[in-house]
Design a protein around this motif. Structure first.
Motif, short mmCIF file in Angstrom:
data_model
loop_
_atom_site.label_atom_id
_atom_site.label_comp_id
_atom_site.label_asym_id
_atom_site.label_seq_id
_atom_site.Cartn_x
_atom_site.Cartn_y
_atom_site.Cartn_z
N LEU A 161 0.83 -1.20 0.00
CA LEU A 161 0.00 0.00 0.00
C LEU A 161 0.87 1.25 0.00
O LEU A 161 1.89 1.31 0.70
N ARG A 162 0.45 2.26 -0.76
CA ARG A 162 1.16 3.55 -0.80
C ARG A 162 0.76 4.37 0.43
O ARG A 162 -0.40 4.73 0.59
N PHE A 163 1.71 4.67 1.27
CA PHE A 163 1.47 5.42 2.51
C PHE A 163 2.12 6.79 2.36
O PHE A 163 3.33 6.91 2.34
N VAL A 164 1.31 7.83 2.22
CA VAL A 164 1.82 9.19 1.98
C VAL A 164 1.83 9.96 3.30
O VAL A 164 0.82 10.01 4.01
N LEU A 165 2.97 10.58 3.62
CA LEU A 165 3.12 11.33 4.85
C LEU A 165 3.77 12.68 4.56
O LEU A 165 4.56 12.81 3.62
N PRO A 166 3.47 13.71 5.35
CA PRO A 166 4.12 15.02 5.17
C PRO A 166 5.55 14.98 5.67
O PRO A 166 5.87 14.25 6.61
N SER A 167 6.41 15.78 5.07
CA SER A 167 7.84 15.74 5.39
C SER A 167 8.31 16.93 6.21
O SER A 167 9.48 17.00 6.58
N GLY A 168 7.44 17.90 6.50
CA GLY A 168 7.87 19.11 7.18
C GLY A 168 8.30 18.89 8.61
O GLY A 168 7.98 17.88 9.24
N PRO A 169 9.06 19.86 9.18
CA PRO A 169 9.56 19.72 10.56
C PRO A 169 8.45 19.65 11.59
O PRO A 169 8.63 19.05 12.66
N GLY A 170 7.28 20.21 11.30
CA GLY A 170 6.19 20.17 12.26
C GLY A 170 5.36 18.91 12.18
O GLY A 170 4.39 18.76 12.93
N SER A 171 5.75 17.99 11.30
CA SER A 171 4.97 16.77 11.10
C SER A 171 5.68 15.53 11.63
O SER A 171 5.34 14.41 11.25
#
Length: 807
Positions: free
Chosen positions: A629-639
């Protein structure tokens, strides 16, 4: 907020996003399923340093951090954001703000009363306005303002660019009551959430014409009716300045001015230390620094044991000193520069820590929850059994502890999509889906046809590929299929002629190797799990092996076969070859392995899966494809907390044989380019709480409908999972004027949303706010709306803008 597939002016009402087709499910008596009792969960109280108004000093300025200047001051436009909501809350009437328990509460500053006075033949609501309530130009707030807002938002005039109209389309007419202070609203059909209407209420000068509505309220609000008025907006300084409203009839605002200042999340620690802001939402790292700063107050000038340089051991310090004072001039110069850089960093950090002592961390739970979204539009998750298996594999308590535990907040998973703990009618409905159970999850996957050996078994009478590709092949690609079949047959013939003599020996060796690897897998399970997630999936064949010729371009017969993340594929391939003893020390492929007949396993036919870490060998498959499964996550420092949760979810899914390809994308494109567009299988994002679930929840869980162009109208249901029955329950609740009966309908809807397994609530989000410790009545508000007129410094000694402190 983005709205997918919904024409302008037809989007249902929704507050704001924080930081989303399936057939009808057959569910046995879901309304009775529950993991907890009704209304037994207590909410976390707000943390605002409450103080009586008489103990709060008059005067001074407070600087409040927001993410960015608002794109518009019109809360009913599509690009309204959290800054719009925050600022208009101090400027415009909210008739029924939420209280500390998440219920709408009549605001006496604007209303003497508001209630349903008739139910038959039609619902009629009578508003009695506060006779002192006036706009900042002196005109009374009255029926003309209600009429203008209704006409702008009811959806009949497309000239008004409005992003939401839920409820307004149900109004039949608005009339003046017995006098100018009464407004009589008649509905064409019952509407339970009538308290949600006319908040915020705009003056008729803004809502009376499309031009004023569309453009006039974007950059300014000339006429307001709150404890503050808009003094000015400075794009160069990134500020919106409010001043005390001289015509305000309620409790006089304690502050002279209230400044909302745009400060990015990454810059807030520095802004607090510099005295640029006095109130700011912060992350856990900044909260830790404030806690350490207050702890270190009595260290009598001793060096801090945290921050820059704190990790340097005495031995390292001695070595650095020796290098800086050694005879090797080049080494000494580098060491001296490093020591000077570290010294400056230590001094700057210490100064920041000293300034941060003046702040306190207010913490509660934000009126929003984080969910795991499962995209059911296509792929494996289109099967409700696979979605339910994913949900049953999750240890939601562990995930809640990951985020909330370190902050000292109650780490209990959320049990409802439509209410938060502490709100009336909250009930844990997760029992409709079932508790975490690995065996049950595995059984669901087996029932859906996903087995341990399924990835090695090609489908009968079909080519490898997606269902859509197979369909396309049947419809119009017979020639391509024949050509591909011929190529495959030729390759197999070549392989048979080359490898037949060694087949038995190779099979025995392979079996022995598999047995050995399986025996060792228990000891390497967690290490290999992390490795497989980090490295992604790599396909061997005619690819870019180290030392091999460059591959043909994409689209040619010998194109590279790589699944994202591609940048690690070559590294993995190199590691696998080296493990097999096929690389020299310089990374070149051994000469014997550059031709057929080399070391066994050096080459494999195009499309053969690369050897996987031991933990990945238990991955399920079907029709020759692995369950990934494709699991998309944010990459920013607050995430960071979201990524930690995502990593834990990947481990939990791996235990039942589901692989994940984690893709980290920039925060600014995460929602628009991935969630809203449906370019994901799994994702983590949040929805805000609401006092009106029948209105605000419906577009989030509504069954997607096909559009004339073949696309899906998903409203805000970014999981693409919904049923007709769920829609019907929302519609019934929205028309049910008996509050108790409406809540029961919402509990039934929640149970069916759980069972559909498109959205899995995980936990209520933490709310951390840094506040000047001398400020009162501000901080982590929880459910409640701020009372801006009560915010101020606790005594006169603290008066004066903290932004004027010496830096």
């Amino acid at each position: 907020m983005s709205h997918v597939g919904v024409p302008r002016g037809t989007v249902r009402k929704r507050r704001s996003l924080a930081l989303l087709t399936a057939g009808m499910l057959t569910i046995p008596v879901l309304a009775g399923c529950s993991s907890g009792g009704e209304e037994t969960a207590r909410g976390v109280p707000q943390d605002i340093a409450p103080a009586a108004r008489e103990t709060v000093a008059d005067g001074s300025t407070v600087n409040w951090a927001v993410d960015a200047l608002p794109a518009t001051f019109n809360a009913f436009q599509a690009d309204a954001d959290s800054a719009t909501t925050r600022i208009t809350g101090a400027l415009l009437p909210t008739l029924f703000p939420m209280d500390r328990t998440g219920q709408p509460k009549l605001n006496p500053d604007y209303l003497e009363s508001a209630k349903v006075i008739e139910r038959e033949p039609k619902q009629v609501v009578l508003y009695k306005l506060n006779q002192q309530a006036v706009w900042s130009d002196g005109r009374e707030i009255g029926a003309p303002d209600f009429v203008a807002q209704w006409r702008a938002l009811r959806g009949k005039d497309s000239a008004f660019w409005t992003a939401r109209n839920a409820g307004y389309e149900r109004i039949e007419k608005i009339e003046r009551g017995a006098d100018d202070l009464q407004v009589r609203v008649t509905f064409s059909k019952p509407y339970a959430d009538w308290r949600a209407l006319f908040s915020p209420l705009y003056p008729k000068e803004i809502t009376g014409s499309p031009d004023a509505f569309n453009d006039g309220a974007r950059t300014t609000l000339k006429n307001t009716a709150g404890p503050f008025v808009l003094r000015g907006v400075s794009k160069s300084k990134g500020t919106v300045t409010l001043a005390r409203n001289p015509r305000w009839w309620g409790d006089r605002a304690k502050l002279d001015t209230l400044v909302f200042r745009a400060v990015a999340a990454k810059d807030r620690t520095q802004a607090l230390a510099d005295g640029t802001v006095d109130v700011a939402d912060i992350d856990a790292a900044t909260a830790d620094r404030i806690t350490l700063a207050r702890r270190d107050r009595g260290n009598n000038g001793q060096p801090l044991n945290h921050g820059p340089g704190s990790e340097i051991t005495p031995a390292q310090a001695l070595r650095s000193w020796a290098q800086a004072h050694g005879s090797d001039e080049d080494v000494a110069e580098i060491a001296q520069a490093a020591r000077e850089k570290n010294r400056k960093a230590v001094v700057a950090y210490a100064a920041e820590q000293k300034a941060l002592r003046d702040f306190a961390v207010r913490k509660s739970l934000e009126p929003a929850y984080t969910q795991l979204a499962l995209n059911g539009e296509s792929g494996p998750l289109a099967d409700d059994r696979v979605r339910r298996a994913v949900a049953r594999a999750l240890d939601r308590e562990e995930l809640a502890r990951t985020v909330l535990g370190p902050l000292g907040l109650p780490a209990k998973p959320l049990g409802s999509h439509l209410a938060l703990a502490g709100q009336p009618g909250y009930k844990d409905g997760s029992g409709a889906l079932g508790e975490q159970n690995t065996k049950e999850a595995q059984a669901l996957l087996a029932d859906a046809g996903w087995t341990r050996g399924g990835a090695a078994e090609p489908p009968e009478d079909t080519k490898a590929g997606s269902e859509a590709e197979k369909k396309d092949g049947k419809d119009g690609k017979d020639a391509e299929a024949d050509a591909e079949k011929k190529t495959t047959d030729d390759a197999e013939a070549d392989k048979d002629s080359t490898d037949k003599a060694d087949k038995d020996s190779a099979d025995n060796e392979a079996a022995a190797e598999r047995k050995k690897a399986d025996q060792a897998s228990a000891d390497r399970d967690s290490e290999d799990s992390a490795a497989s997630r980090d490295e992604g999936l790599y396909i061997v064949g005619d690819d870019n092996k180290p030392g091999a010729p460059a591959p043909a371009t994409v689209g040619s017969a010998s194109a590279v076969h790589v699944l994202a993340p591609a940048r690690t594929a070559a590294v993995q391939g190199t590691a696998l070859l080296r493990q097999a003893g096929l690389l020299g020390e310089d990374g070149a492929v051994a000469a014997t392995d550059k031709r057929p007949g080399g070391a066994a396993g050096a080459y494999a036919p195009v499309g053969t899966a690369a050897p996987a870490p031991a933990a990945a060998k238990g991955q399920l498959g079907k029709d020759g494809k692995t369950l990934t499964l494709r699991f998309v996550l944010p990459s920013g420092p607050g995430s960071q907390s979201l990524r930690s949760v995502g990593d834990k979810i990947a481990v939990m899914l791996e235990k039942i044989g589901i692989g994940t390809e984690i893709t980290k994308v920039p925060d600014e494109s995460y929602f628009k380019d991935h969630i809203a567009s449906g370019a994901y299988d799994l994702a983590l994002y949040s929805w805000p709480a609401t006092a009106y679930p029948a209105t605000d929840g419906r577009p989030i869980y509504a069954k997607p409908e096909p559009a004339t162009d073949g696309s899906l109208l998903v409203e805000q249901n970014y999981t693409r999972v919904g049923t007709d029955h769920i829609d019907q329950l929302f519609d019934k609740a929205a028309a049910e004027l008996d509050e108790k009966a409406a809540r029961e309908l919402m509990k039934q809807a929640d149970a069916r949303i759980w069972a559909a397994a498109g959205s899995i609530p995980l936990f209520q989000r933490p709310q951390l706010v840094a506040v000047d410790k001398k400020l009162a009545n501000v901080g982590a508000f929880g459910f409640a709306a701020p009372r801006y007129q009560d915010i101020g410094f606790k005594n006169r000694q603290a008066a004066g803008s903290p932004a004027d402190r010496k830096k």
